[in-house]
Motif scaffolding. Structure first.
Motif, PDB file in Angstrom:
ATOM      1  N   THR A   1       0.850  -1.182   0.000  1.00  0.00           N
ATOM      2  CA  THR A   1       0.000   0.000   0.000  1.00  0.00           C
ATOM      3  C   THR A   1       0.892   1.240   0.000  1.00  0.00           C
ATOM      4  N   PRO A   2       0.348   2.387  -0.361  1.00  0.00           N
ATOM      5  CA  PRO A   2       1.142   3.610  -0.293  1.00  0.00           C
ATOM      6  C   PRO A   2       1.672   3.920   1.117  1.00  0.00           C
ATOM      7  N   VAL A   3       0.894   3.621   2.142  1.00  0.00           N
ATOM      8  CA  VAL A   3       1.349   3.888   3.517  1.00  0.00           C
ATOM      9  C   VAL A   3       2.583   3.041   3.833  1.00  0.00           C
ATOM     10  N   GLU A   4       2.522   1.753   3.491  1.00  0.00           N
ATOM     11  CA  GLU A   4       3.669   0.872   3.740  1.00  0.00           C
ATOM     12  C   GLU A   4       4.878   1.308   2.919  1.00  0.00           C
ATOM     13  N   ALA A   5       4.671   1.635   1.656  1.00  0.00           N
ATOM     14  CA  ALA A   5       5.775   2.056   0.793  1.00  0.00           C
ATOM     15  C   ALA A   5       6.439   3.322   1.323  1.00  0.00           C
ATOM     16  N   ALA A   6       5.641   4.291   1.723  1.00  0.00           N
ATOM     17  CA  ALA A   6       6.198   5.536   2.265  1.00  0.00           C
ATOM     18  C   ALA A   6       7.023   5.250   3.521  1.00  0.00           C
ATOM     19  N   TYR A   7       6.527   4.397   4.373  1.00  0.00           N
ATOM     20  CA  TYR A   7       7.253   4.041   5.594  1.00  0.00           C
ATOM     21  C   TYR A   7       8.590   3.372   5.256  1.00  0.00           C
ATOM     22  N   LYS A   8       8.553   2.368   4.375  1.00  0.00           N
ATOM     23  CA  LYS A   8       9.770   1.624   4.050  1.00  0.00           C
ATOM     24  C   LYS A   8      10.815   2.485   3.353  1.00  0.00           C
ATOM     25  N   TRP A   9      10.385   3.461   2.598  1.00  0.00           N
ATOM     26  CA  TRP A   9      11.326   4.331   1.895  1.00  0.00           C
ATOM     27  C   TRP A   9      11.644   5.595   2.699  1.00  0.00           C
ATOM     28  N   GLY A  10      11.032   5.756   3.845  1.00  0.00           N
ATOM     29  CA  GLY A  10      11.330   6.892   4.710  1.00  0.00           C
ATOM     30  C   GLY A  10      10.951   8.233   4.115  1.00  0.00           C
ATOM     31  N   ILE A  11       9.804   8.253   3.439  1.00  0.00           N
ATOM     32  CA  ILE A  11       9.339   9.494   2.812  1.00  0.00           C
ATOM     33  C   ILE A  11       7.932   9.808   3.309  1.00  0.00           C
ATOM     34  N   PRO A  12       7.537  11.075   3.245  1.00  0.00           N
ATOM     35  CA  PRO A  12       6.150  11.404   3.604  1.00  0.00           C
ATOM     36  C   PRO A  12       5.173  10.790   2.604  1.00  0.00           C
ATOM     37  N   ARG A  13       4.026  10.394   3.088  1.00  0.00           N
ATOM     38  CA  ARG A  13       2.989   9.802   2.239  1.00  0.00           C
ATOM     39  C   ARG A  13       2.623  10.739   1.089  1.00  0.00           C
ATOM     40  N   ASP A  14       2.570  12.041   1.356  1.00  0.00           N
ATOM     41  CA  ASP A  14       2.220  13.000   0.298  1.00  0.00           C
ATOM     42  C   ASP A  14       3.286  13.063  -0.800  1.00  0.00           C
ATOM     43  N   THR A  15       4.540  12.850  -0.447  1.00  0.00           N
ATOM     44  CA  THR A  15       5.602  12.824  -1.457  1.00  0.00           C
ATOM     45  C   THR A  15       5.355  11.684  -2.432  1.00  0.00           C
ATOM     46  N   LEU A  16       4.987  10.535  -1.906  1.00  0.00           N
ATOM     47  CA  LEU A  16       4.667   9.391  -2.763  1.00  0.00           C
ATOM     48  C   LEU A  16       3.402   9.665  -3.568  1.00  0.00           C
ATOM     49  N   LYS A  17       2.391  10.193  -2.924  1.00  0.00           N
ATOM     50  CA  LYS A  17       1.122  10.473  -3.611  1.00  0.00           C
ATOM     51  C   LYS A  17       1.337  11.383  -4.826  1.00  0.00           C
TER      52      LYS A  17
END
Length: 79
Positions: free
Chosen positions: A9-25
């Protein structure tokens, strides 16, 4: 690594890559993308690197992102 661990999920991906969720979004929100970025996003969808589900009469897409897509956008994971 199990096949299912290749997708998250985007939440998991953001956590694993150490980035804010909005950056991924911002990587998959067409309203914030240039023409080239939209083309890259469509290519990634076509190749099965990311996907979304929009329920009938829905307004919000739910995304699933592959590790390969995350490497393309952000390089190595942080966690």
């Amino acid at each position: 690594m199990k096949e299912i661990d290749q997708y998250m999920t985007p939440v998991e991906a953001a956590y694993k890559w150490g980035i804010p969720r909005d950056t991924l979004k911002n990587k998959y929100s067409p309203s914030t993308l240039s023409e080239k970025q939209v083309a890259d996003l469509q290519r990634m969808i076509n190749e099965g690197l990311i996907k979304f589900f929009l329920p009938p009469n829905g307004k919000r897409k739910e995304w699933i992102i592959s590790r390969e897509a995350m490497y393309f956008w952000f390089g190595e994971p942080k966690a």
